[in-house]
Enzyme design. Structure first.
Site, short mmCIF file in Angstrom:
data_model
loop_
_atom_site.label_atom_id
_atom_site.label_comp_id
_atom_site.label_asym_id
_atom_site.label_seq_id
_atom_site.Cartn_x
_atom_site.Cartn_y
_atom_site.Cartn_z
N GLU A 9 13.45 -4.57 -5.75
CA GLU A 9 12.63 -4.92 -6.89
C GLU A 9 13.45 -4.84 -8.16
OE1 GLU A 9 9.78 -2.20 -8.13
OE2 GLU A 9 8.70 -3.68 -9.30
N GLY A 30 0.83 -1.21 0.00
CA GLY A 30 0.00 0.00 0.00
C GLY A 30 0.85 1.25 0.00
N TYR A 31 1.35 1.60 -1.16
CA TYR A 31 2.15 2.82 -1.30
C TYR A 31 1.33 3.91 -2.00
CZ TYR A 31 6.49 0.23 -0.19
OH TYR A 31 7.47 -0.50 0.40
N SER A 32 0.94 3.63 -3.26
CA SER A 32 0.33 4.68 -4.09
C SER A 32 -1.03 5.11 -3.55
CB SER A 32 0.13 4.16 -5.52
OG SER A 32 1.32 3.63 -6.01
C1 LIG Z 1 -0.22 -2.93 -12.89
C2 LIG Z 1 0.12 -2.00 -11.78
C3 LIG Z 1 0.31 -2.50 -10.52
C4 LIG Z 1 0.58 -1.64 -9.45
N1 LIG Z 1 0.71 -2.17 -8.21
C5 LIG Z 1 0.90 -1.34 -7.16
C6 LIG Z 1 0.94 -1.84 -5.83
O1 LIG Z 1 0.82 -3.05 -5.62
N2 LIG Z 1 1.08 -0.99 -4.82
C7 LIG Z 1 1.25 0.36 -5.02
O2 LIG Z 1 1.41 1.09 -4.05
N3 LIG Z 1 1.21 0.89 -6.27
C8 LIG Z 1 1.03 0.06 -7.34
N4 LIG Z 1 0.97 0.59 -8.62
C9 LIG Z 1 1.02 2.02 -8.77
C10 LIG Z 1 2.30 2.54 -9.40
O3 LIG Z 1 3.35 2.50 -8.51
C11 LIG Z 1 1.99 3.95 -9.89
O4 LIG Z 1 1.05 3.82 -10.91
C12 LIG Z 1 3.21 4.66 -10.43
O5 LIG Z 1 4.10 4.97 -9.41
C13 LIG Z 1 2.80 5.93 -11.18
O6 LIG Z 1 1.92 6.71 -10.44
P1 LIG Z 1 0.54 7.23 -11.07
O7 LIG Z 1 -0.15 6.08 -11.67
O8 LIG Z 1 -0.16 7.99 -10.02
O9 LIG Z 1 0.96 8.18 -12.25
P2 LIG Z 1 1.44 9.68 -12.13
O10 LIG Z 1 2.48 9.79 -11.11
O11 LIG Z 1 0.26 10.57 -12.03
O12 LIG Z 1 2.08 9.85 -13.55
C14 LIG Z 1 1.33 10.08 -14.73
C15 LIG Z 1 2.30 10.34 -15.86
O13 LIG Z 1 3.09 11.48 -15.56
C16 LIG Z 1 4.45 11.17 -15.60
N5 LIG Z 1 5.16 11.92 -14.57
C17 LIG Z 1 4.86 12.03 -13.26
N6 LIG Z 1 5.78 12.75 -12.62
C18 LIG Z 1 6.69 13.11 -13.55
C19 LIG Z 1 7.89 13.86 -13.51
N7 LIG Z 1 8.37 14.40 -12.39
N8 LIG Z 1 8.57 14.00 -14.65
C20 LIG Z 1 8.11 13.47 -15.81
N9 LIG Z 1 7.01 12.75 -15.91
C21 LIG Z 1 6.29 12.57 -14.78
C22 LIG Z 1 4.54 9.69 -15.38
O14 LIG Z 1 5.72 9.15 -15.96
C23 LIG Z 1 3.27 9.18 -16.03
O15 LIG Z 1 3.51 8.97 -17.38
C24 LIG Z 1 0.71 -0.26 -9.68
C25 LIG Z 1 0.56 0.24 -10.97
C26 LIG Z 1 0.27 -0.61 -12.02
C27 LIG Z 1 0.11 -0.05 -13.38
#
Ligand SMILES: Cc1cc2nc3c(=O)[nH]c(=O)nc-3n(C[C@H](O)[C@H](O)[C@H](O)COP(=O)(O)OP(=O)(O)OC[C@H]3O[C@@H](n4cnc5c(N)ncnc54)[C@H](O)[C@@H]3O)c2cc1C
Lengths: 357, 386
Positions: free
Chosen positions: B239, B121-123
């Site tokens: 990881e 539970g991070y995101s």
């Molecule tokens: C299949 C799957 C499984 C997952 N499992 C888990 C899990 O078990 N537990 C958990 O905690 N999370 C999980 N996640 C979440 C994952 O860690 C996040 O989706 C990821 O860190 C990106 O965050 P976000 O989706 O909020 O996108 P955002 O952070 O909103 O990003 C959206 C877009 O903006 C870009 N962006 C954001 N910041 C910047 C920057 N500073 N510079 C340039 N570009 C940027 C990103 O590259 C992306 O393309 C999972 C995600 C997926 C897809």
């Protein structure tokens, strides 16, 4: 399992790096005009770099291409104009293909640098194949050999010849041939067209198509090793600039259009470095792995370094386009690396064939 | 430089192979009881948690032997060594590094024995890439924390027994990385609600997880209060791309070549097409680069040299290959390439079409490519943060 360099190899690396900074900085490199810088060549010889891969029995140090790799990488970092690559290929060719007499006579002089080799394998610049060798072999040689590397400063030329299906290598006294230096993009990688009129080679020996492929692979690996150093130099130069050049109130390295491109350079360099080290190791320790390893390394490097050369100039803005600024020198080297010993297209497709497709 | 293994390492490889020959029947012959038996056997071998300390039930194996084990397992197409991927990949290592003795005794054996499943539970809805800004609140009340907030994209939440949860215990901090606290929480705690989310491939593996006044004993805190960011960082570092992945990707490349061999395009064998051959060469170069990058980094670790963020290099290669190889297969086979499993016209049973929808787990989960590039540019090249 140890995929890293030994302490001796690391010391050698430092030695070459020191030489390049102290004796052969870019100011010296820029002053070259395609000939052999004699004093630098002598220093390289005295430091033993030309003897590295020559067998001990023939006056060399009996080390391997993976040791030479360190020299090539650091030479490439400073765009060394010394024909260490051609000399190493000549040593490899003679050691692999020539008879004992020829080895006994020539290898010691290769090791001391008294003999300096220019080398010409393919006449057709776009055909990495036995059929790309054009010069007719025989008791005497008559004809022209284009694309002979490092010929201008050489005492001798090692030229690939063909007699029907039979391939050979001939050692020609440079004084017996008419050389026409040809201007190329990268002045540190000079070419000449060599004209021969009933020239009697001072030595000649047979070469198989496999030998030719092996030498080409060694050349491809060597060009890639030099490209590692050169590409890292571009990355260092451009990263430094990106930290200090301010536009829109920020260092340009803060903008992702710039910083991500630099990160991509790092990714590519790391990757073709790993591939090249493996290929250089394979030359002596796993020759059966060499063709595939060499193709993967050279293909990756040829494309990646070409982009790095271009972006190294582009990310600087107009200053990168100036003659005075060093970025352009690396771009020029990248153009040479692209095609030398087979381009990315050739090597990627060859890798597919070798991989069973 | 040498790629040879010591006699002990070779003997270990032989042992793994022998074990696999005896205990891994072809997929079609694996009966219902197979998985349970497999898990017990690899556990008996102490191959689960291979590099973890012996006192908590780990194998105390070397990094090189671990690489050999992963490579052989991948070559044989073996199933995982445990049911809790996250438990083995980062929760366990995190507990070993930061946990109290009591926590280690309590959690590690269950992870090794595949008795519990973990989720992460991070995101949060508003904090993905900018993870350090998380807002899920944990308030200390006596010997409990009271948690309120929401997580999202939590893979495995619908069936997990435990969650490793990133919370904020302090809101008034100078650096957002401070004031974060890591808690280990039973998923059946009162006040937790899980709502699965369907992904584009039709699976419901990840979920929203809501926390309303969830009580978590202070003894379930991993690491110090307010220092949870360090725990997270080390977890994410665990990881990293492994040799086992490279082996799987080489296997996938071989399948791709088989597909090329059996495919005609415009009435001619696809394998005669120079553009197709070049793509195959490019894939192989990238995978081989991952392999030798990995070995170079492993050598660094074995020599005790510090690794910076170089592992992001392989993560980015893997991300682009994950997308490109499936996409190439789908394009290669025309409209047959878009047929899913169940279609009479599907290619390789719809395998490529299906996996062409799976890349986000590799590409987005664990840090997007842009974020990986930021890491390389900032930590290795020293460029300014954005
Ligand atoms: C299949 C799957 C499984 C997952 N499992 C888990 C899990 O078990 N537990 C958990 O905690 N999370 C999980 N996640 C979440 C994952 O860690 C996040 O989706 C990821 O860190 C990106 O965050 P976000 O989706 O909020 O996108 P955002 O952070 O909103 O990003 C959206 C877009 O903006 C870009 N962006 C954001 N910041 C910047 C920057 N500073 N510079 C340039 N570009 C940027 C990103 O590259 C992306 O393309 C999972 C995600 C997926 C897809």
């Amino acid at each position: 399992m140890d995929f890293g360099f030994s302490e001796e190899q690391n010391l050698l690396r430092e030695q070459v790096l020191r030489f390049m900074t102290d004796a052969c900085p870019l100011s010296v490199v820029r002053a070259q005009n395609g000939g052999l810088p004699r004093d630098l060549w002598q220093q390289a010889a005295d430091l033993g770099w030309l003897a590295l891969i020559v067998p001990e029995a023939h006056g060399g140090l009996g080390l391997k291409w993976i040791d030479l790799a360190v020299v090539l990488e650091e030479s490439g970092r400073g765009l060394s104009p010394l024909p260490i690559l051609s000399q190493a290929l000549a040593a490899t060719a003679i050691g692999r293909c020539a008879g004992d007499d020829v080895k006994r006579e020539w290898l010691p002089k290769v090791a001391t640098g008294d003999v300096v080799f220019g080398i010409g394998l393919y006449d057709d610049p776009t055909w990495i194949d036995a059929k790309g060798v054009g010069l007719a072999g025989g008791e005497t040689l008559t004809g022209t050999k284009p694309f002979v590397s490092d010929a201008a400063g050489a005492t001798h030329l090692l030229l690939a010849t063909r007699n029907g299906e039979r391939l050979g290598l001939a050692i020609v006294d440079a004084g017996d041939a008419a050389l026409k230096a040809q201007p190329g993009i990268d002045r540190t990688k000079p070419f000449a067209t060599v004209s021969l009129d009933r020239v009697e080679p001072v030595a000649a020996f047979a070469m198989s198509a496999d030998d030719l492929a092996f030498l080409t692979d060694c050349g491809a690996v060597a060009a890639t090793l030099e490209a590692i150093g050169a590409a890292e130099a571009v990355l260092a130069l451009t990263s430094e600039y990106a930290k200090t050049r301010i536009q829109f109130d920020n260092p340009i390295g803060k903008y992702q259009g710039v910083k991500h491109r630099l990160a991509d350079m790092f990714i590519d360099i790391e990757s073709f470095k790993s591939l090249a080290y493996h290929a250089a190791w394979a030359i002596d320790d796993a020759p059966h792995e060499l063709p595939r390893a060499a193709s993967l390394a050279k293909a990756y490097a040829a494309d990646a370094f070409a982009r790095i050369g271009i972006d190294g100039v582009g990310l600087h803005g107009a200053i990168g386009f100036t003659a005075e600024y060093d970025a352009q020198l690396y771009l020029k080297r990248s153009k040479w690396v692209r095609s030398a010993f087979g381009d990315a297209d050739y090597h990627y497709r060859r890798a597919a064939s070798l991989g069973g497709l | 430089m040498d790629f040879d293994f010591t006699p002990e390492e070779q003997a270990f490889r032989a042992e793994v192979r022998e074990f696999l020959a005896e205990n891994l029947p072809p997929r079609a012959e694996r009966g219902r009881g197979f998985m349970g038996e497999w898990l017990r056997k690899v556990r008996d071998k102490r191959w689960v948690g291979f590099s973890w300390p012996e006192e908590y039930g780990g194998g105390a194996g070397s990094l090189t032997e671990q690489a050999i084990l992963k490579e052989e397992m991948a070559l044989a197409g073996a199933p995982p060594l445990g049911t809790s991927f996250m438990g083995l990949a980062w929760v366990g290592p995190g507990i070993i590094q930061y946990g109290t003795d009591e926590q280690k005794q309590r959690f590690i054996p269950d992870i090794l024995d595949s008795k519990v499943n973990w989720c992460t539970g991070y995101s949060e809805p508003n904090h993905g890439s900018d993870l350090a800004a998380i807002q899920t609140k944990a308030e200390r009340v006596g010997d409990h924390y009271v948690v309120n907030g929401q997580k999202i994209w939590t893979t495995g939440a619908p069936w997990a027994d435990w969650i490793i949860l990133l919370t904020r215990t302090e809101f008034d901090v100078e650096r957002k990385h401070d004031g974060i606290t890591c808690l280990l929480v039973p998923m059946d705690s009162p006040g937790i609600e899980v709502r699965p989310i369907e992904n584009m491939a039709g699976d419901r593996n990840f979920a929203e997880v809501f926390f309303t006044d969830v009580q978590v004993p202070v003894s379930n805190r991993l690491g110090e209060e307010g220092k949870g960011w360090a725990v997270t960082i080390s977890a994410l570092a665990n990881e990293r791309s492994s040799i086992g992945e490279v082996t799987q990707m080489f296997a996938k490349l071989e399948s791709l070549k088989d597909l090329v061999r059996s495919t005609n395009r415009q009435g001619r064998p696809a394998s005669d097409d120079p553009a197709v051959r070049r793509r195959i060469g490019e894939f192989e170069a990238k995978i081989a680069a991952m392999k030798y990058n990995g070995l170079r980094y492993l050598t660094k670790q074995l020599r005790g040299e510090p690794l910076s963020s170089e592992t992001s290099v392989n993560k980015l290669h893997r991300a682009s290959l994950e997308i490109e190889m499936d996409d190439f297969a789908v394009e290669l086979t025309g409209l047959a390439g878009v047929q899913l499993p169940g279609s009479d016209e599907a290619v390789d049973g719809g395998r490529w079409a299906r996996s062409s929808l799976g890349w986000p787990s590799v590409v987005i989960g664990g840090g997007t490519p842009n974020i990986q590039r930021n890491i390389i540019a900032e930590r290795i090249l020293g460029l300014p943060k954005d």
